[in-house]
Write an enzyme that holds these catalytic residues in place. Sequence first.
Site, PDB file in Angstrom:
ATOM      1  N   GLN A 178      -3.405  20.414  -0.807  1.00 53.96           N
ATOM      2  CA  GLN A 178      -2.092  20.493  -1.449  1.00 53.96           C
ATOM      3  C   GLN A 178      -1.821  21.917  -1.916  1.00 53.96           C
ATOM      4  O   GLN A 178      -2.690  22.603  -2.445  1.00 53.96           O
ATOM      5  CB  GLN A 178      -1.997  19.539  -2.637  1.00 53.96           C
ATOM      6  CG  GLN A 178      -0.640  19.587  -3.325  1.00 53.96           C
ATOM      7  CD  GLN A 178      -0.397  18.439  -4.274  1.00 53.96           C
ATOM      8  OE1 GLN A 178      -0.800  17.316  -4.003  1.00 53.96           O
ATOM      9  NE2 GLN A 178       0.269  18.709  -5.382  1.00 53.96           N
TER      10      GLN A 178
ATOM     11  N   GLY B 188       3.186  17.532  -8.306  1.00 51.66           N
ATOM     12  CA  GLY B 188       4.324  16.678  -7.985  1.00 51.66           C
ATOM     13  C   GLY B 188       4.374  16.267  -6.523  1.00 51.66           C
ATOM     14  O   GLY B 188       3.805  16.914  -5.639  1.00 51.66           O
TER      15      GLY B 188
ATOM     16  N   LEU C  86      -0.287  10.791   0.539  1.00 53.13           N
ATOM     17  CA  LEU C  86      -0.537  11.652  -0.616  1.00 53.13           C
ATOM     18  C   LEU C  86      -1.778  11.163  -1.356  1.00 53.13           C
ATOM     19  O   LEU C  86      -1.787  10.062  -1.918  1.00 53.13           O
ATOM     20  CB  LEU C  86       0.680  11.646  -1.543  1.00 53.13           C
ATOM     21  CG  LEU C  86       2.039  11.881  -0.861  1.00 53.13           C
ATOM     22  CD1 LEU C  86       3.149  11.969  -1.892  1.00 53.13           C
ATOM     23  CD2 LEU C  86       2.015  13.133   0.010  1.00 53.13           C
TER      24      LEU C  86
ATOM     25  N   GLY D 152      -4.297  13.294  -6.068  1.00 53.02           N
ATOM     26  CA  GLY D 152      -4.308  13.069  -7.510  1.00 53.02           C
ATOM     27  C   GLY D 152      -5.691  12.813  -8.089  1.00 53.02           C
ATOM     28  O   GLY D 152      -6.603  12.334  -7.400  1.00 53.02           O
TER      29      GLY D 152
ATOM     30  N   HIS E 163     -30.297 -10.207 -15.193  1.00 53.47           N
ATOM     31  CA  HIS E 163     -30.843 -11.279 -16.026  1.00 53.47           C
ATOM     32  C   HIS E 163     -29.912 -11.600 -17.183  1.00 53.47           C
ATOM     33  O   HIS E 163     -29.526 -10.712 -17.940  1.00 53.47           O
ATOM     34  CB  HIS E 163     -32.188 -10.900 -16.676  1.00 53.47           C
ATOM     35  CG  HIS E 163     -33.052  -9.987 -15.896  1.00 53.47           C
ATOM     36  ND1 HIS E 163     -33.902 -10.426 -14.916  1.00 53.47           N
ATOM     37  CD2 HIS E 163     -33.208  -8.640 -15.956  1.00 53.47           C
ATOM     38  CE1 HIS E 163     -34.561  -9.395 -14.412  1.00 53.47           C
ATOM     39  NE2 HIS E 163     -34.151  -8.297 -15.006  1.00 53.47           N
TER      40      HIS E 163
ATOM     41  N   GLY F 177      11.455   4.864 -11.502  1.00 53.13           N
ATOM     42  CA  GLY F 177      12.728   5.512 -11.250  1.00 53.13           C
ATOM     43  C   GLY F 177      13.715   4.477 -10.725  1.00 53.13           C
ATOM     44  O   GLY F 177      13.370   3.682  -9.848  1.00 53.13           O
TER      45      GLY F 177
END
Length: 419
Positions: A77, A82, A6, A9, A317, A141
Amino acid sequence: MKAVVLAAGKGERLRPLTDDRPKVVLKVANRPIIEYVLENLDPFVDEFILIVRYQKEKLIEALGDEFNGKPITYVDQLEGEGTAKAIESAKDYIEGEEFIVANGDIYFEIDGIKELIQAFKKEKADAALLVKEFEDLSHFGKIEVDGNLVKAVLEKPGKVSGYANLGVYIFKPDVFEFISKTPLSKRGEYEITDTLNLMIKAGKKVTYAAYSGYWNDVGRPWNLLELNEYLLKNKLKHEIRGIVEEGATLVPPVEIGEGTVVRSGAYIIGPVKIGRNSRIGPNCFIRPYTSIGEGCHIGNAVEVKNSIIMDHSNAPHLNYVGDSIIGENTNLGAGTITANLRHDKGNIKVEIKGKLEDSGRRKLGAIIGHNVKVGINVTIYPGRKIGSNSFVGPGVVVDKNIPSNSLVVVKQEKMVMER
């Protein structure tokens, strides 16, 4: 077996470094993040399917059409946000067999994939996910388990300990039936964790592998520095392919690419990685956990420490670059200094998507985007950002973030009097 990676994003939390490119192509230890993902999946798969959207041309340019001789297929996608929607995008490319899914912006070791496949096969499961135990699951999660099976996935349960979902999975093709039934989450996304809960409720067997190795979710600028340090500390080999003049000192391990010249008086303490065709020194000090890209110039009386300097950027420098990230094609004027420590020695806070976040680091310097030109004698406060394509005039004190495409100058009043 195929791998679905994936990579669609935007990487909003990593701006300005992602102003013009997907975060998976940002280089850490001089390699795009996604290459580490593909490398660790490579022994177990025969094809890569990359789900793309934001600035996809930059990713295609970086990787090409194969990795280690195995084909890469780029798939746009589907509409919607999601992880579940991203995985669904690969539906037409999965031919009736189980497949691996991995987020393209994470780092994990190859042992994690071995353990995941073993758990999946041992339980004859319908799905498997890689988990790791953390003391604080506020940003994860939580995976509730019963023996070798997953009982439920709870989204961000607060400051509790337990197993966290690491973003690496194995699925059978019937996962797509459950993705089609996955509702929109409170965040307005179709999330694969909700799909997993639907599978569990339907009696599908979902197992897990508990992983104890190194893992990094590269979501914020300081995560790039953390990963850079890990890779240089654990993966770097002492290898000199460029030219090191007499009078330069290298304390291994130091990797120097072809065409790079390290001039007399340079003092480099590894682990340090320097790309091809760069100019180092004379008389500079490069300290541990620094990666310097291709075509860079680190010049006289410059000190660099624990930093990432991307391709074609210069600190030529009298500069100090500490705990900082410098984007591509950026130039620091003589005397430009990045401060990396607060006077009260508290943690450095960084503005992320309009809110201050605690980096958890006592030392954190500047985050500078791509194609930035910084004038002489500029001072940059800890944790400040300078957006891509910006010009910062001489003598500016950067005490606030500078947006991309900005010109910042000091309005100076002078008084000229007769002596």
